[in-house]
Design an enzyme around this catalytic site. Structure first.
Site, PDB file in Angstrom:
ATOM      1  N   GLN A  29       0.605  -1.126   0.029  1.00 52.51           N
ATOM      2  CA  GLN A  29       0.101   0.306  -0.021  1.00 52.51           C
ATOM      3  C   GLN A  29       0.895   1.144  -0.048  1.00 52.51           C
ATOM      4  O   GLN A  29       2.038   0.975   0.032  1.00 52.51           O
ATOM      5  CB  GLN A  29      -0.894   0.138   1.285  1.00 52.51           C
ATOM      6  CG  GLN A  29      -0.281  -0.045   2.633  1.00 52.51           C
ATOM      7  CD  GLN A  29      -1.114  -0.559   3.699  1.00 52.51           C
ATOM      8  OE1 GLN A  29      -1.041   0.246   4.723  1.00 52.51           O
ATOM      9  NE2 GLN A  29      -1.922  -1.427   3.843  1.00 52.51           N
ATOM     10  N   HIS A  43       0.201   5.803   0.770  1.00 56.80           N
ATOM     11  CA  HIS A  43      -0.723   6.730   1.355  1.00 56.80           C
ATOM     12  C   HIS A  43      -0.613   8.313   0.637  1.00 56.80           C
ATOM     13  O   HIS A  43       0.636   8.404   0.311  1.00 56.80           O
ATOM     14  CB  HIS A  43      -0.615   7.101   2.935  1.00 56.80           C
ATOM     15  CG  HIS A  43      -0.785   5.554   3.786  1.00 56.80           C
ATOM     16  ND1 HIS A  43      -1.829   4.786   3.593  1.00 56.80           N
ATOM     17  CD2 HIS A  43       0.205   5.058   4.482  1.00 56.80           C
ATOM     18  CE1 HIS A  43      -1.728   3.910   4.378  1.00 56.80           C
ATOM     19  NE2 HIS A  43      -0.568   3.958   4.925  1.00 56.80           N
ATOM     20  N   ARG A  45      -4.648   0.685  -1.788  1.00 55.66           N
ATOM     21  CA  ARG A  45      -3.879  -0.876  -1.910  1.00 55.66           C
ATOM     22  C   ARG A  45      -3.601  -0.888  -3.327  1.00 55.66           C
ATOM     23  O   ARG A  45      -4.233  -0.854  -4.156  1.00 55.66           O
ATOM     24  CB  ARG A  45      -4.890  -1.938  -1.633  1.00 55.66           C
ATOM     25  CG  ARG A  45      -5.381  -1.887  -0.065  1.00 55.66           C
ATOM     26  CD  ARG A  45      -6.095  -3.324   0.204  1.00 55.66           C
ATOM     27  NE  ARG A  45      -6.718  -3.272   1.639  1.00 55.66           N
ATOM     28  CZ  ARG A  45      -7.950  -3.135   1.701  1.00 55.66           C
ATOM     29  NH1 ARG A  45      -8.700  -2.854   0.595  1.00 55.66           N
ATOM     30  NH2 ARG A  45      -8.650  -2.893   2.702  1.00 55.66           N
TER      31      ARG A  45
END
Length: 270
Positions: A55, A57, A154
């Protein structure tokens, strides 16, 4: 001071404990009331029995660009509380991978050669600036300090069938400000938070001189370990025994003292 009670969230890979949160997805009512508003950080315990997704961010600007006004990015860090032998995590990508190569690798379930796998052990510290591709491996228990944000893109989920966000994820990848995982030096700060480890033997006091009624001025004391230690305020002659993995909020204008033997991490927002 206020002892905070965790909010537990079960996951397919283990669980999370949100131990200091005013975030709408898992608020602690007593903490929201004590802060008098939104606390800019979110602190968690992550118990990873299996590997999490690959993942990334967004940073503050990308969060607004992709999700709209009122969103913030997610820069975070991990302190390893416990680790199985040979525990690993993903920290960034191998050099030279293009967006097209990564997209093709994800589509063909062949992303591993592009990932930077790192062995970690108890006491290690990992800084994850927004935009860093990462994943927690199985057999790890972590303290996570992050911006109060629940945005996760993701890239790859090992075939577990959950939603992925490939285009958004690829769009926000960055490699700046990365620091190789290493044993925690005892102090760390970034534009969003600071951490300081205190090895207490006998006694230690702190006063929160922050501006009253400012939620961002609240400080947190997380207990890594203790040996018959107690925490008390100025008017408390006896105090209360502290336990490992407890966390306390110290409001502006408050003073606390810890007596005995304990190892704690002091957390501040910036």
């Amino acid at each position: 001071m206020l002892k905070l009670n965790p909010v537990k969230s079960e996951k397919i890979w283990g669980y999370e404990l949100w131990i200091a949160s005013t975030h709408p997805n898992g608020p602690q009512r007593e903490f929201v009331q004590a802060c008098g508003g939104e606390y800019p950080l979110l602190v968690k315990i992550i118990q990873a029995n299996d590997t999490l997704s690959i993942q990334v961010h967004p940073d503050d600007a990308d969060a607004v660009r992709l999700e709209g006004q009122g969103n913030r990015g997610k820069t975070e860090c991990w302190y390893v509380l416990d680790a199985a032998p040979d525990a690993k995590l993903v920290y960034g990508l191998k050099e030279g991978a293009s967006r097209e190569q990564l997209a093709s690798a994800i589509e063909n379930s062949a992303l591993d050669p592009y990932l930077n796998f790192v062995n970690v052990q108890k006491g290690d510290f990992i800084y994850i600036p927004a935009g860093t591709v990462h994943a927690i491996g199985g057999g790890l228990r972590l303290l996570e300090v992050q911006q109060s944000c629940d945005l996760t893109y993701r890239l790859y989920d090992w075939g577990r069938g959950r939603e992925v966000h490939i285009q958004k994820g690829l769009d926000v990848i960055k490699t700046k400000d990365m620091i190789a995982p290493a044993p925690f030096s005892g102090e760390f700060e970034c534009p969003y938070f600071s951490l300081e480890r205190k090895d207490i033997c006998g006694g230690w006091s702190m006063y929160n001189s922050g501006e009253k009624n400012d939620p961002a001025a609240v400080q947190l004391i997380y207990v890594l370990s203790e040996d018959k230690a107690v925490i008390r305020g100025p008017e408390d002659k006896v105090g209360r025994k502290i336990q490992a993995e407890e966390i306390y909020a110290v409001l502006p204008g408050e003073k606390i003292t810890i007596e005995g033997k304990a190892l704690v991490i002091r957390i501040k927002s910036k």
